[in-house]
Design a protein around this motif. Sequence first.
Motif, short mmCIF file in Angstrom:
data_model
loop_
_atom_site.label_atom_id
_atom_site.label_comp_id
_atom_site.label_asym_id
_atom_site.label_seq_id
_atom_site.Cartn_x
_atom_site.Cartn_y
_atom_site.Cartn_z
N LEU A 1 26.12 176.91 45.09
CA LEU A 1 26.42 177.49 46.41
C LEU A 1 25.60 176.81 47.49
O LEU A 1 24.39 176.59 47.32
CB LEU A 1 26.12 178.99 46.41
CG LEU A 1 27.17 179.90 45.76
CD1 LEU A 1 26.67 181.32 45.70
CD2 LEU A 1 28.48 179.84 46.53
N HIS A 2 26.25 176.50 48.59
CA HIS A 2 25.56 175.88 49.72
C HIS A 2 24.57 176.89 50.32
O HIS A 2 24.87 178.08 50.40
CB HIS A 2 26.59 175.45 50.77
CG HIS A 2 26.04 174.54 51.81
ND1 HIS A 2 25.28 174.98 52.86
CD2 HIS A 2 26.13 173.18 51.93
CE1 HIS A 2 24.94 173.95 53.62
NE2 HIS A 2 25.44 172.85 53.08
N PRO A 3 23.37 176.43 50.74
CA PRO A 3 22.39 177.36 51.34
C PRO A 3 22.95 178.17 52.51
O PRO A 3 22.53 179.30 52.73
CB PRO A 3 21.28 176.41 51.80
CG PRO A 3 21.38 175.23 50.89
CD PRO A 3 22.85 175.07 50.59
N ALA A 4 23.92 177.57 53.24
CA ALA A 4 24.50 178.31 54.37
C ALA A 4 25.23 179.55 53.89
O ALA A 4 25.19 180.60 54.55
CB ALA A 4 25.46 177.40 55.15
N LEU A 5 25.89 179.48 52.75
CA LEU A 5 26.59 180.64 52.21
C LEU A 5 25.60 181.68 51.71
O LEU A 5 25.79 182.89 51.92
CB LEU A 5 27.50 180.22 51.05
CG LEU A 5 28.80 179.51 51.40
CD1 LEU A 5 29.52 179.08 50.13
CD2 LEU A 5 29.71 180.40 52.24
N CYS B 1 24.91 179.86 41.97
CA CYS B 1 26.12 179.09 41.64
C CYS B 1 27.30 180.03 41.42
O CYS B 1 27.14 181.23 41.15
CB CYS B 1 25.91 178.27 40.36
SG CYS B 1 24.53 177.12 40.42
N VAL C 1 18.92 178.03 41.59
CA VAL C 1 20.05 177.70 42.48
C VAL C 1 21.18 178.67 42.19
O VAL C 1 21.61 178.82 41.05
CB VAL C 1 20.54 176.25 42.26
CG1 VAL C 1 21.73 175.95 43.16
CG2 VAL C 1 19.42 175.26 42.51
N TYR D 1 32.91 175.45 51.78
CA TYR D 1 31.65 174.91 51.27
C TYR D 1 31.69 174.56 49.78
O TYR D 1 30.70 174.04 49.25
CB TYR D 1 30.52 175.92 51.51
CG TYR D 1 29.94 175.84 52.91
CD1 TYR D 1 28.95 174.92 53.21
CD2 TYR D 1 30.40 176.67 53.92
CE1 TYR D 1 28.42 174.83 54.49
CE2 TYR D 1 29.88 176.60 55.20
CZ TYR D 1 28.89 175.67 55.49
OH TYR D 1 28.37 175.59 56.76
N SER D 2 32.80 174.86 49.09
CA SER D 2 32.85 174.58 47.65
C SER D 2 34.01 173.69 47.24
O SER D 2 33.95 173.03 46.20
CB SER D 2 32.95 175.89 46.86
OG SER D 2 34.23 176.49 47.06
N MET E 1 28.05 171.11 46.97
CA MET E 1 28.88 170.07 46.34
C MET E 1 29.25 170.51 44.93
O MET E 1 28.37 170.75 44.11
CB MET E 1 28.09 168.76 46.30
CG MET E 1 28.91 167.57 45.83
SD MET E 1 29.93 166.95 47.15
CE MET E 1 30.72 165.58 46.34
N TRP F 1 35.19 180.80 53.94
CA TRP F 1 33.86 180.20 53.93
C TRP F 1 33.52 179.60 52.56
O TRP F 1 32.96 178.51 52.47
CB TRP F 1 32.81 181.26 54.32
CG TRP F 1 32.73 181.42 55.81
CD1 TRP F 1 33.43 182.29 56.58
CD2 TRP F 1 31.91 180.67 56.71
NE1 TRP F 1 33.12 182.15 57.91
CE2 TRP F 1 32.17 181.15 58.02
CE3 TRP F 1 30.99 179.65 56.54
CZ2 TRP F 1 31.53 180.64 59.15
CZ3 TRP F 1 30.34 179.13 57.67
CH2 TRP F 1 30.62 179.62 58.95
#
Length: 415
Positions: free
Chosen positions: A395-399, A374, A372, A350-351, A1, A346
């Motif tokens: 950054l999302h954990p998936a990325l 970023c 984290v 996610y961003s 987010m 991607w």
Amino acid sequence: MPLAMARPWKHPKTGIYWLRKRVPDDLLRLVGKREEKRSLGTRDPNAAKRLHAAALAEVELRWSNLRSPPKALSEREAFDLAAPVADWWIAQHRENPSAQKTWKTEFGDRVFAPLAVLEAGDLGALNKHMPTAGSFDVLQMEQWCLQGASELCEARGLQLDETCHRLLARCIARVVQRASLQLKRLADGQPLETFFPFEVPHRAPSASSRRAIIFPKLVEGWIAERRPAPKTIYEWQRVIKQLASFLGHENASALTADDLLRWKSSLVEAGLRSKTVRDAKLAPVRAILQWGVQNQLLADNVAEKVTIDVRAKQGEKKRSFTDEEGRIILRAALLERDPVRRWVPWIGAYSGARVSEICQLRREDVVEIEGVWCLKVMPEAGSVKTSGSERIIPLHPALVWQSSASHELSELTSA
């Protein structure tokens, strides 16, 4: 987010909207605080957006001035800075003009008046410059103007030397003297509109007397003062050239509202969407003409009331990707070996970052903050759309996982 972009912040208890903007690191010492905060004084979200944009522009201008070296003011620039003080002074006392006792109009002409150079032994001249009636009042009025100049400089972020600071204070004295004389006449029962007009020696020329001002001159002045992004410069110069080509001349002084209405109609007939005409065509022209008005080059902004209805039909509105379309794009991106085609979709998904922001990211823009990872979207990497676009995106954990897995797979393949 992503972290919140610069937008009105709603107080959770009062519902009043506020401007909140983090102070850049290089200005912390000069500003003296880590965050710029001010109330917008409204609970209406639409009004808050408008007020927030104006307040943010003031803050950005102040910060820009703070970054600049000490400024040398001309008399015209000093009067332009001091002129709003007169409006404020009249607004403060308009309901009860006779109650204005602070500024002594009978001594106004003596404020910052230069003293004559005295010859040695000239006792007669010396006696003329000894303290007389009103000297203490004049001194107080001068101190008040000097304090007002300091507050004005602080509000604008201006850094002036002693000479220019005193020039600004003297201009404040002159505009307040004129405003106080207007209040005095109002107290005598004369309506305000019948007063002699308030003016400084730099009034905008009348339509019959003003000289021709060409569009390139306005654009160059606007660019020098506002320092927009290179992309904005290119797009707005192109729009002004299109308008000049349509008119068959470059004389901004001769531009009329009818000319702009005809140009607007021609753009609509050419198939441009109403929103494009409003935001990409009329808005640049309106902003540049307004700069010309503010700098006494044009008498008025003829584009101010030229508008266009941007309500779109249901079938014409842009739609977002469906979930299935998004999955197709992201699956296809996983098969790409080109890092741009693989990662831009991607990271965008996610961003929420713009494609241009993602494509100009540098290695140093990927940072770890308190554990984290970023992305930093900064103007140092390339142009950003607005001043509020500068931000840090976690950054999302998936990325992060996908990046790590991709790196490990690459190492295994190469082995």
